[in-house]
Design an enzyme around this catalytic site. Structure first.
Site, short mmCIF file in Angstrom:
data_model
loop_
_atom_site.label_atom_id
_atom_site.label_comp_id
_atom_site.label_asym_id
_atom_site.label_seq_id
_atom_site.Cartn_x
_atom_site.Cartn_y
_atom_site.Cartn_z
N HIS A 140 0.86 -1.00 -0.14
CA HIS A 140 0.09 -0.13 0.14
C HIS A 140 0.85 1.25 0.03
O HIS A 140 1.80 1.62 0.82
CB HIS A 140 -1.08 -0.03 1.18
CG HIS A 140 -1.95 1.03 1.24
ND1 HIS A 140 -2.64 1.37 0.49
CD2 HIS A 140 -2.04 2.14 2.15
CE1 HIS A 140 -3.45 2.43 0.68
NE2 HIS A 140 -2.91 3.06 1.91
N SER A 157 -3.43 5.75 5.92
CA SER A 157 -4.50 6.17 5.05
C SER A 157 -4.68 7.57 5.52
O SER A 157 -4.68 7.82 6.73
CB SER A 157 -5.99 5.45 5.40
OG SER A 157 -5.52 3.99 4.91
N LYS A 161 -0.87 11.09 1.24
CA LYS A 161 0.02 10.34 0.05
C LYS A 161 -0.21 10.66 -1.30
O LYS A 161 0.41 11.18 -2.15
CB LYS A 161 0.19 8.74 0.22
CG LYS A 161 0.66 8.32 1.47
CD LYS A 161 0.73 6.74 1.43
CE LYS A 161 -0.38 5.92 1.29
NZ LYS A 161 -1.45 6.10 2.53
N ASP A 179 -2.11 4.07 -4.21
CA ASP A 179 -2.53 2.91 -3.68
C ASP A 179 -2.01 1.54 -3.56
O ASP A 179 -1.98 1.07 -2.68
CB ASP A 179 -4.31 2.88 -3.70
CG ASP A 179 -4.89 3.68 -2.94
OD1 ASP A 179 -6.05 3.95 -3.10
OD2 ASP A 179 -4.41 4.50 -1.93
N ARG A 245 17.99 15.03 12.26
CA ARG A 245 18.20 16.53 12.17
C ARG A 245 19.41 16.69 11.26
O ARG A 245 19.89 17.93 11.01
CB ARG A 245 18.22 17.31 13.18
CG ARG A 245 16.91 17.14 14.13
CD ARG A 245 16.60 17.92 15.19
NE ARG A 245 16.33 19.35 14.64
CZ ARG A 245 15.91 20.43 15.13
NH1 ARG A 245 15.44 20.21 16.36
NH2 ARG A 245 15.61 21.45 14.53
#
Lengths: 318, 87
Positions: A140, A157, A161, A179, A245
């Site tokens: 996915h 979900s 994205k 997807d 970082r």
């Protein structure tokens, strides 16, 4: 299950295959990704004979069959064809002996003919078979090509994205799949991502519905498949987590046994995710050329520190 | 907690956009990870495109797997929905 019909349908042209007999056996399963010349089994040595491989007959095999007596020919051929052999291919445009044609009809084994040389046929066939049997999985996520770099965007979900992909497409990058991304391992260490034929180039945007990006933005904004080079995991900013970082150490994730550079991208309102994904792709490209921004900076810093330490020592000596 | 169940698709046209929409709507507020497996292909059931990609036809068998706190409830709900043809 991969069968002879699939091989014939997909690769008949590059292999130059014409079906001679046994068309009723096109549904025969190809169980292993290997093809070979019958060799010693044609001479009657059947110990360890690999019965599941595709058989390729070249000049030597056909000449040998012509040289032996008819009963022996039928016996030897029967002993190797009475097995789960998926198909038989005769190379160099040689005429298959009529006993071979008859037996293939009897056992319903597809018999093909090609004008390719035996070695060329074997090399190409092996490549095609390895591709068909390559490990694969469906994951996915959204797969895009950004500045020529294959970026696999993962995340829960509704984290954004698809919307990020839309933003990237609008900036001139390409969508491969949204997807569901089908990942295949090729040549042992390359991961190739693509979309399923049915849903390729479609995106589902909440509030809008299903859209076809190829139709909306044109063929320049989509791509059928691409090598996966970077994985970006988008997640909602978590104040309790420590995000990288400096970026000196390279993080990797494992997909089908291959290590892929991995970045976690935390998002919150105000952060331009599209710009950040572009930066990740550009940074990756730079690293491929041999320039690692973080490492170079660290080297310069260490040199500066060393320089300062040296000048302080000189001042003390004076 | 992990739960698994097998369901049969009773819809005449298979798992097309209308039943797929019902499924994702049902799974919207579900905490657990839910997946559908059909003919060796496993997809995330919360994504409508992934469900549609399977192109499941009538009378096909799907394996539903759920993992999480509300896994058992969601599996029961999904099984009922498949049984009632998503009406």
């Amino acid at each position: 299950m991969y069968c002879v019909a699939d091989l014939y349908k997909e690769h008949a042209d590059p292999l130059g295959l014409t079906l001679v007999a046994g068309d009723g056996g096109l549904k025969r399963k190809i169980l292993v990704s290997e093809a070979h010349r019958p060799g010693l089994s044609l001479c009657g040595y059947l110990k360890s004979h690999a019965g599941k491989r595709i058989l390729v007959f070249g000049k030597v095999e056909i000449e040998y069959l012509r040289d032996i007596a008819v009963d022996q020919r039928i016996d030897r051929l029967r002993s190797i064809l009475d097995s789960p052999v998926p198909a038989v291919i005769v190379a160099r445009r040689l005429r298959p002996p009529k006993e071979l044609v008859a037996l293939c009809r009897e056992y319903n084994i597809p018999l093909f003919r090609t004008s390719m040389t035996t070695m060329n046929l074997l090399s190409k066939l092996t490549i095609f078979l390895n591709e068909a049997f390559a490990p694969r999985l469906t994951t996915h996520g959204t797969f895009v090509e950004v500045f020529g770099v294959g970026v696999l965007i993962k995340g829960d979900s509704s984290v954004g994205k698809s919307e990020s992909a839309l933003g990237l497409i609008e900036r001139g990058h390409r969508l491969i799949s949204d997807d569901a991304v089908i990942i295949r391992k090729r040549e042992g260490s390359i991961l190739e991502g693509s979309g399923a034929e049915l849903t390729r180039y479609h995106m589902e945007i909440r509030g809008i519905g299903l859209i076809n990006v190829a139709n909306l933005y044109g063929a320049v904004c989509v791509c059928a498949s691409k090598r996966i080079e970077v994985v970006v995991e988008i997640e909602v900013w978590d104040d309790t987590k420590f995000y990288d970082r400096v970026g000196i150490e390279e993080n990797y994730c494992d997909i089908l046994g291959v290590k892929i550079p991995f970045n976690v991208l935390p998002v919150k309102p105000g952060r331009d995710v599209v710009l950040l994904i572009e930066t990740i792709a550009l940074n990756y490209r730079l690293k491929q050329i041999g320039y690692n921004s973080a490492k170079e900076f660290n080297v310069k810093l260490l040199e500066e520190i060393a320089r300062k330490s040296k000048s302080r020592r000189l001042i003390r000596e004076i | 907690m992990k739960y698994k169940c097998h369901v049969r698709v009773k819809n005449e046209l298979g798992l097309h956009t209308r039943p797929a929409t019902v499924i994702v709507k049902m799974l919207q507020n579900c905490e657990s990870n839910v997946s559908f497996t059909y003919e060796k292909e496993t997809v995330d059931a919360k994504s409508i495109l992934s469900i549609l990609m399977l192109a499941v036809r009538k009378n096909s068998r799907i394996t539903i797997k759920a993992e999480g706190n509300d896994a058992k409830d969601i599996i029961t709900e999904l099984a009922e929905a498949f049984d009632s043809e998503f009406e």
